[in-house]
Motif scaffolding. Structure first.
Motif: not given
Ligand SMILES: Cc1cc2nc3c(=O)[nH]c(=O)nc-3n(C[C@H](O)[C@H](O)[C@H](O)COP(=O)(O)OP(=O)(O)OC[C@H]3O[C@@H](n4cnc5c(N)ncnc54)[C@H](O)[C@@H]3O)c2cc1C
Length: 414
Positions: A6-12, A31-34, A44-46, A49-51, A133-135, A352-354, A382-384, A395-397
């Motif tokens: 659940i979540g198509g981001g970095a960790a997913g 499954f990605e909500r967006g 990320s990283g402007g 991507c500061n990976c 979106r998975i709830t 810059d980052e959040f 990941g960040e959850v 954070n990416f690490q």
């Molecule tokens: C502007 C910005 C710049 C950054 N730059 C850096 C950087 O350079 N280096 C670094 O280390 N970190 C950086 N970070 C932090 C880094 O992006 C995050 O820590 C990292 O993306 C976390 O990965 P994640 O997969 O846990 O979450 P995310 O990458 O946020 O992915 C989570 C995904 O889950 C989806 N989702 C959420 N809820 C649901 C749901 N209920 N059902 C389905 N899908 C869902 C979201 O839409 C999202 O796509 C930056 C953050 C921001 C905002």
């Protein structure tokens, strides 16, 4: 065997690709909500991507991971920054290390990482379902394992100020956290981390663009302090020192409504050393105006500002020469250099980052596998999780390490 992510981001994505490499026969669905995946990686990283980071300058993990350093220390035995570096290079993303130990794709473009993930996911047959979106986990009952990689988001109550416009807070229905709490997980209330400060001081803001190389910022009366370059902006203060302080003091600042006094030691040197430099300047440049001779190597406009701030209540005013600097004025100047105080009025509108401090408590997961202690076959990465780092690729690490750990755990129990 079927796994839902659940979540198509970095960790997913990192999890999906590694799962398929470890177990090609596994059916993996993201499954990605967006409508689009990997959106944070993209910005990320402007956009570069500061990976990750080489961790060369890190002697204590708690300095770069205010939350989660103990767990990460353990998980880095499974997959650390060297593994991440090697992983990306092996998968066709050459990397470069900057002088500050931050690691970026050699292409200086986050799309090289996105393209890598998307092409591997396609090649391995990972199913990607967007706009979903998975709830709750009820819809996923026919999956053998479910992994939550939904990232972080501050709760409505804690996301106030201009930043909430940039990062709209999740409504309770859009976040899985209340559901997870109902399933028995402890949830650490999410609050923002890594933000710059609004300081409503027009004279300070007029110095926008000035950078000091080595400054200490702190919250007086607390243990929170951070060192590094400081950037003066048109809304207040930013730069690595401020972002680090916002991370160390994330919960403290959230509890205070992001209003607090801020102390600044502009040169990160103690009062005695500042006094010595003032004495030397008085002796060597006695006929020069204090505002025009700057013994500290600070940007000239900042020095003039600090002298004006320090000596504004001085009887003689600002026309003092170095030879005329009396004990009282010298003390005032020392104080301005080492204990300058201003007021944080809120989080700044740009970032810059959040990241989010808080999320699923680490006490709710098995520290070796990141499996839920209350719901079998449910994992987190990941960040959850209640893990977050300062800027610099940390954070990416954390996302790569936790995702890889879950992949290895799912493989091990097969
Ligand atoms: C502007 C910005 C710049 C950054 N730059 C850096 C950087 O350079 N280096 C670094 O280390 N970190 C950086 N970070 C932090 C880094 O992006 C995050 O820590 C990292 O993306 C976390 O990965 P994640 O997969 O846990 O979450 P995310 O990458 O946020 O992915 C989570 C995904 O889950 C989806 N989702 C959420 N809820 C649901 C749901 N209920 N059902 C389905 N899908 C869902 C979201 O839409 C999202 O796509 C930056 C953050 C921001 C905002």
């Amino acid at each position: 065997m079927r796994t839902a992510i659940i979540g198509g981001g970095a960790a997913g994505f990192f999890l999906a690709v590694n799962l398929k490499e470890m177990m090609p026969e596994l059916e993996v669905t993201i499954f990605e909500r967006g409508q689009r995946v990997l959106r944070k990686v993209e910005v990320s990283g402007g956009g570069r991507c500061n990976c990750t980071n080489t961790f060369q300058g890190v002697s204590d993990l708690s300095q770069v991971y205010p939350r989660g350093h103990r767990l990460l220390k353990r998980l880095f035995h499974v997959f650390d920054y060297r593994d991440a570096y090697e992983w990306f290079e092996r998968h066709g993303v050459p990397l470069v290390v900057q002088d500050d130990e931050c690691v970026f794709p050699r292409a200086q473009d986050s799309h090289s990482i996105i393209d890598c993930f998307l092409s591997l996911a396609r090649r391995y047959g990972v199913k990607i379902v967007t706009g979903r979106r998975i709830t709750s986990l009820n819809d996923l009952s026919d999956y053998d394992n479910v992994v939550i990689t939904t990232g972080g988001a501050p709760s409505t109550s804690s996301a106030q100020g201009p930043l909430s416009a940039v990062h709209p807070p999740s409504s309770p229905s859009s976040s899985l956290l209340p559901y997870l709490q109902n399933c028995g997980h402890e949830i650490v209330p999410p609050v923002p981390s890594l933000f710059s400060f609004t300081i409503n001081n027009a004279r300070l803001q007029a110095l926008q663009g000035l950078v000091t190389e080595h400054t200490t910022v702190y919250l007086p009366g607390t243990k929170f302090r951070a060192e590094g370059p400081l950037l003066i902006t048109h809304w207040g203060l930013s730069g690595p020192a401020i972002l680090k302080l916002s991370s160390y003091a994330a919960r403290h600042l959230a509890d205070a409504g992001c209003r607090a006094p801020l102390g600044i030691n502009w040169l990160s040197i103690n009062e005695t050393d500042v006094q010595t430099l003032l004495n030397e300047a008085s002796a060597r440049q006695s006929q020069k105006l204090i505002t025009t001779y700057n013994p500290f190597g600070l940007p000239q406009r900042l020095w003039t500002f600090l002298v004006e701030e320090g000596l504004s209540s001085s009887r003689e005013g600002l026309g003092l020469r170095w030879s005329e600097l009396g004990k009282k004025d010298a003390n005032r100047l020392v104080n301005t250099m080492t204990n300058y105080t201003c007021q944080i009025e809120g989080r700044a509108p740009f970032k810059d980052e959040f990241v989010t401090c808080g999320g699923v408590s680490l006490s709710s997961v098995n520290p070796s596998t990141l499996e839920s202690r209350t719901v079998p076959h449910l994992y987190f990465a990941g960040e959850v999780l209640d893990i977050d780092g300062i800027t610099g690729g940390f954070n990416f690490q954390a996302a790569w390490t936790t995702a890889y750990t879950v992949a290895a755990a799912i493989k091990a129990r097969r």
